[in-house]
Design an enzyme around this catalytic site. Structure first.
Site, PDB file in Angstrom:
ATOM      1  N   HIS A 175       0.877  -1.160   0.000  1.00 32.94           N
ATOM      2  CA  HIS A 175       0.000   0.000   0.000  1.00 32.94           C
ATOM      3  C   HIS A 175       0.915   1.211   0.000  1.00 32.94           C
ATOM      4  O   HIS A 175       1.883   1.242   0.759  1.00 32.94           O
ATOM      5  CB  HIS A 175      -0.873  -0.010   1.254  1.00 32.94           C
ATOM      6  CG  HIS A 175      -1.934   1.022   1.247  1.00 32.94           C
ATOM      7  ND1 HIS A 175      -1.698   2.338   1.573  1.00 32.94           N
ATOM      8  CD2 HIS A 175      -3.253   0.956   0.933  1.00 32.94           C
ATOM      9  CE1 HIS A 175      -2.819   3.022   1.466  1.00 32.94           C
ATOM     10  NE2 HIS A 175      -3.774   2.199   1.084  1.00 32.94           N
TER      11      HIS A 175
ATOM     12  N   LEU B  82      -1.759   2.137   7.877  1.00 32.74           N
ATOM     13  CA  LEU B  82      -1.950   2.699   6.548  1.00 32.74           C
ATOM     14  C   LEU B  82      -2.792   3.969   6.632  1.00 32.74           C
ATOM     15  O   LEU B  82      -3.751   4.028   7.387  1.00 32.74           O
ATOM     16  CB  LEU B  82      -2.667   1.688   5.658  1.00 32.74           C
ATOM     17  CG  LEU B  82      -1.986   0.340   5.484  1.00 32.74           C
ATOM     18  CD1 LEU B  82      -2.878  -0.584   4.684  1.00 32.74           C
ATOM     19  CD2 LEU B  82      -0.659   0.501   4.790  1.00 32.74           C
TER      20      LEU B  82
ATOM     21  N   GLU C 239      -6.397   6.326   1.133  1.00 31.37           N
ATOM     22  CA  GLU C 239      -6.211   7.046  -0.125  1.00 31.37           C
ATOM     23  C   GLU C 239      -7.081   8.283  -0.175  1.00 31.37           C
ATOM     24  O   GLU C 239      -6.859   9.170  -1.003  1.00 31.37           O
ATOM     25  CB  GLU C 239      -6.576   6.122  -1.289  1.00 31.37           C
ATOM     26  CG  GLU C 239      -5.542   5.058  -1.482  1.00 31.37           C
ATOM     27  CD  GLU C 239      -5.888   4.104  -2.588  1.00 31.37           C
ATOM     28  OE1 GLU C 239      -5.947   2.907  -2.307  1.00 31.37           O
ATOM     29  OE2 GLU C 239      -6.103   4.558  -3.719  1.00 31.37           O
TER      30      GLU C 239
ATOM     31  N   ARG D  19      -2.519   2.893  -7.234  1.00 33.38           N
ATOM     32  CA  ARG D  19      -1.649   2.578  -6.102  1.00 33.38           C
ATOM     33  C   ARG D  19      -0.250   2.165  -6.512  1.00 33.38           C
ATOM     34  O   ARG D  19       0.731   2.566  -5.884  1.00 33.38           O
ATOM     35  CB  ARG D  19      -2.245   1.404  -5.335  1.00 33.38           C
ATOM     36  CG  ARG D  19      -3.311   1.760  -4.386  1.00 33.38           C
ATOM     37  CD  ARG D  19      -3.565   0.570  -3.531  1.00 33.38           C
ATOM     38  NE  ARG D  19      -4.739   0.749  -2.721  1.00 33.38           N
ATOM     39  CZ  ARG D  19      -5.166  -0.138  -1.851  1.00 33.38           C
ATOM     40  NH1 ARG D  19      -4.516  -1.269  -1.709  1.00 33.38           N
ATOM     41  NH2 ARG D  19      -6.227   0.096  -1.130  1.00 33.38           N
TER      42      ARG D  19
ATOM     43  N   ARG E  37      -4.548  -9.969  -4.659  1.00 36.82           N
ATOM     44  CA  ARG E  37      -5.737 -10.332  -3.885  1.00 36.82           C
ATOM     45  C   ARG E  37      -6.737  -9.200  -3.925  1.00 36.82           C
ATOM     46  O   ARG E  37      -6.386  -8.030  -3.775  1.00 36.82           O
ATOM     47  CB  ARG E  37      -5.324 -10.581  -2.439  1.00 36.82           C
ATOM     48  CG  ARG E  37      -6.466 -10.920  -1.510  1.00 36.82           C
ATOM     49  CD  ARG E  37      -5.955 -10.963  -0.093  1.00 36.82           C
ATOM     50  NE  ARG E  37      -5.455  -9.682   0.320  1.00 36.82           N
ATOM     51  CZ  ARG E  37      -6.137  -8.790   1.012  1.00 36.82           C
ATOM     52  NH1 ARG E  37      -7.370  -9.043   1.363  1.00 36.82           N
ATOM     53  NH2 ARG E  37      -5.595  -7.642   1.337  1.00 36.82           N
TER      54      ARG E  37
END
Lengths: 100, 635
Positions: B267, B277, B280, B311, B422
């Site tokens: 990420h 994280l 976004e 990303r 994934r």
């Protein structure tokens, strides 16, 4: 009962010394009888304010709960609080993105 | 009884000669079960109580208390084609997952997972998991990335079922509570050292009890590995400190392969140091990434999309900036995400809670200072190769052979449903479906109370010798130093930015670091709760995962899914799927890359050998659900 007798004998001695033991005796009988028929309310122990104690009213979560836990826009019951987590394409929660 | 007497004899011998003895003897306790499950996360718990429910005498060996496993951090939801929000079909979910995996996923396993998904979610709900509901009382499903209707042509699908914002936590607690109804024996805070293999069959596990330092051998007809991923091989990862790939390493030491370890999901904006994280949405609301010169560098890499580029573009750009020396901080190894140019009211309304997050995890006031970020690992697609039933396989003489007695599920396994990439919300589904699949397979093929095959009395000797060696290690480098070296090397060389020379340099460096394990130094010589020893054992496991990851990445000369290389930017399949197939010649197996990597390591030298295994392209039932032929992956 033994305790009461000791007190009674002690109070007899105290009376001879001129000390008022009325309150002590009533206290003993109160304890012996077992019921708390208080004339004055029991005082709550005062603990000092801890460093991490948050005063009431300041601990408001930034994400508020919906009324009845139902999201008014999507009618979802029991869903995540606050704005829709997937609105940016990932799962956002308090600025953090969660991976799952 | 004999072993206890022997142990007491050994103990007494130890006290007599302990001054001269270098290696001490350990009390060994033997257990016999029908099945043993290593790991108690989502997949491990589901497998453990599935087996107990079927009547097997099951042991669950875990180094953490079950509700502390990393599954608890998966706050999002589970995908299932329940069709509560609109008409849905699991075959569309199948298509989405196959496409998401960049056609590296085994379509029979994906068929199994997506077909079982609605039943699995309903089963969880029946266990008491409090999913959020619609007005009618059905499970509420929301839209999430990568899910479409009608094989990609019908628009966004709503398939993600969640429990407020704590699905993983709730899943774990539901499964743990449910498992207590059955008589699974939990061995909590037992660190599994190795598999007990004999004649290619797995006969159990040997584990160290952290509480008192005794060694326990669990003999069982069936062993299920559900130990999770190995995020901790990288410097920046979202995983817990306990995600050390123990299962992958145990399987490697047993001489079996691991599959597709080079596919690691990153990420772009993870907080430096903490590993959490940043969404976004920060960039969506106007946040910008800046380097040490204060430049908005995304303008150079993606002139139109700038900070809102996809990303992988953002991650690669950040890495290139760091590599070229324009990183920030004392070690110049990360960049800044600037939000203080945005009005604070806007931040507070659009992204509530971000100021607290930034203060807690990064120590910055988001209205005044930028947040330090760098690309962060959050999932490992690769793992122990299994078939769709959960049985571990090896690839010999050109076909898949089942390893008797060994099963794997969860993030530790590679079934492979996620392939090269994934999709979000598929991971929790993978846990429950394949945890259940392992239990069902074992119940189908074995009976409770079966006689155990004999095991040599000296089984597990090498594991104990290794443990002893580490406990008294007196080299020159501390565990934490070697671990940091490995993590920094992996972050610099095997992260998002992959190109031939960088990977080759990384492979050589990792080789050297692997050799430095000989000079490891531990300080705690005790036997009770020796965390120094356990961390060193975990480091050995991490090393095995790391060398396989970087070597597999170096060899794979194409870009597919999460593995993106600068020098080989295209996918190399057996046909060129961007042009019509007619007239094209099929490339031979060794000249294309639509195949699984199988990596083996020699634990003594750290040398990695690679083999390749074809992708399974047929579904379980072609009549019911046709397989998806490969195509170019574009969204």
């Amino acid at each position: 009962m033994f305790f009461l007798r000791v007190w009674v004998s002690a109070s007899k001695q105290a009376v001879s010394r001129g000390v008022s033991v009325e309150s002590v005796l009533t206290g003993c009988t109160r304890a012996a009888s077992g019921t708390a028929t208080d004339k004055e309310p029991l005082r709550k122990a005062k603990t000092p304010q801890g460093r991490f104690d948050v005063p009431e009213g300041k601990n408001k979560d930034v994400l508020e709960k919906f009324p009845d836990d139902v999201n008014p826009a999507t009618k979802e019951k029991g869903g995540p609080r606050g704005p829709e987590p997937t609105r940016y394409g990932d799962w956002e929660r308090r600025g953090r993105c969660v991976d799952f | 009884m004999a072993s206890v007497r022997a142990a007491s004899r050994l103990l007494s011998r130890r006290t007599i000669s302990h001054v001269k003895a270098i290696s001490t003897q350990y009390p060994v306790v033997d257990h016999e079960f029908d099945a043993v499950v290593v790991g108690a996360g989502g997949a491990g718990l589901r497998a453990a109580f599935g087996l107990s429910e079927a009547g097997f005498n099951t042991a669950c060996v875990t180094k953490l208390f079950p509700t502390r496993s990393h599954t608890v951090a998966a706050q999002g939801g589970i995908n299932a084609a329940l069709g509560n929000m609109e008409d849905d079909d699991w075959r569309w979910h199948f298509y989405d997952t196959v496409k998401g995996s960049d056609w590296l996923g085994d379509q029979d396993a994906i068929h199994y997972m997506t077909e079982q998904a609605p039943a699995a979610v309903v089963e969880l709900e029946n266990f008491g998991m409090p999913f959020s509901r619609t007005e009618d009382g059905k499970i509420y499903q929301r839209a999430f990335g990568g899910q479409s209707l009608k094989y990609g042509k019908g628009g966004q699908a709503h398939r993600c079922c969640c429990v407020a914002d704590r699905t993983g936590h709730s899943l774990l607690h539901t499964l743990y509570g449910r498992s207590l109804r059955y008589d699974t024996s939990y061995f909590v805070e037992y660190f599994a050292l190795d598999l007990l293999m004999e004649d290619g069959q797995c006969k159990g596990v040997i584990a160290l009890c952290m509480e008192d330092g005794s060694i326990h051998r669990f003999r069982a007809q069936n062993t299920v590995i559900a130990t999770g991923g190995y995020g901790r091989t990288y410097f920046s990862c979202t995983s817990a400190h306990t995600s050390t790939g123990d299962g992958n390493a145990m399987v490697t030491r047993a001489g079996l392969p691991c599959q597709d370890l080079e596919f690691v999901q990153f990420h772009p904006t993870g907080i430096y140091g903490a590993g959490c994280l940043i969404t976004e949405g920060c960039r969506g609301e106007g946040g910008i990434l800046i380097n040490s010169e204060g430049e908005r560098f995304m303008e150079r890499y993606a002139p139109n999309a700038k900070d809102l580029a996809s990303r992988d573009v953002v991650s690669r750009s950040m890495t290139i900036e760091i590599r070229e020396g324009r990183g920030v901080g004392p070690e110049k190894d990360h960049v800044y995400l600037q939000l203080h140019h945005l009005p604070p009211q806007q931040l507070a309304t659009r992204l509530p809670g971000i100021s607290e997050t930034a203060m807690i995890f990064a120590g910055v006031d988001v209205t005044k200072e930028p947040i330090p970020v760098l690309p962060t690992v959050h999932y490992n697609m690769g793992g122990i190769p299994t078939n769709y039933k959960g049985q571990v396989i090896d690839y010999t003489d050109g076909k898949d052979t089942v390893v008797p007695g060994l099963y794997a599920c969860g993030e530790a396994a590679c079934a492979s449903v996620h392939g090269a990439n994934r999709l979000g919300a598929n991971s929790l589904l993978d846990l429950v479906v394949f945890g259940r699949a392992c239990a069902l397979t074992i119940a189908n093929e074995h009976k409770p109370g079966e006689k155990l095959s004999p095991l040599k009395p000296s089984a597990g000797e090498e594991s104990v010798a290794n443990l002893d060696k580490l406990r008294f290690a007196n080299g020159s480098l501390r565990t934490s130093e070697i671990r940091l070296n490995m993590q920094k090397t992996m972050q610099n060389h095997a992260a998002v930015f992959r190109t031939g020379s960088v990977l080759k340099e990384g492979c050589d460096k990792m080789d050297d670091i692997y050799q430095t394990m000989e000079q490891i130094k531990t300080f705690d010589r005790g036997i009770v709760w020796n965390t120094d020893l356990v961390e060193s054992l975990e480091l050995q496991n991490l090393m095995l995962n790391a060398v396989q990851t970087i070597n597999s990445a170096e060899q794979r000369k194409e870009s597919r899914g999460a593995h993106a290389r600068e020098d080989f930017r295209d996918r190399v399949d057996e046909f060129d799927y961007s042009k019509p197939l007619q007239g094209q010649e099929k490339k031979p197996f060794d000249q294309h890359w639509r195949k699984h990597t199988l990596s083996y390591v020699d634990p003594k030298t750290g040398k990695v050998t690679l083999k390749y295994r074809p992708v399974i392209d047929t579904s379980l039932d072609e009549q019911d659900c046709a397989h998806v032929p490969p195509a170019i992956r574009s969204y």
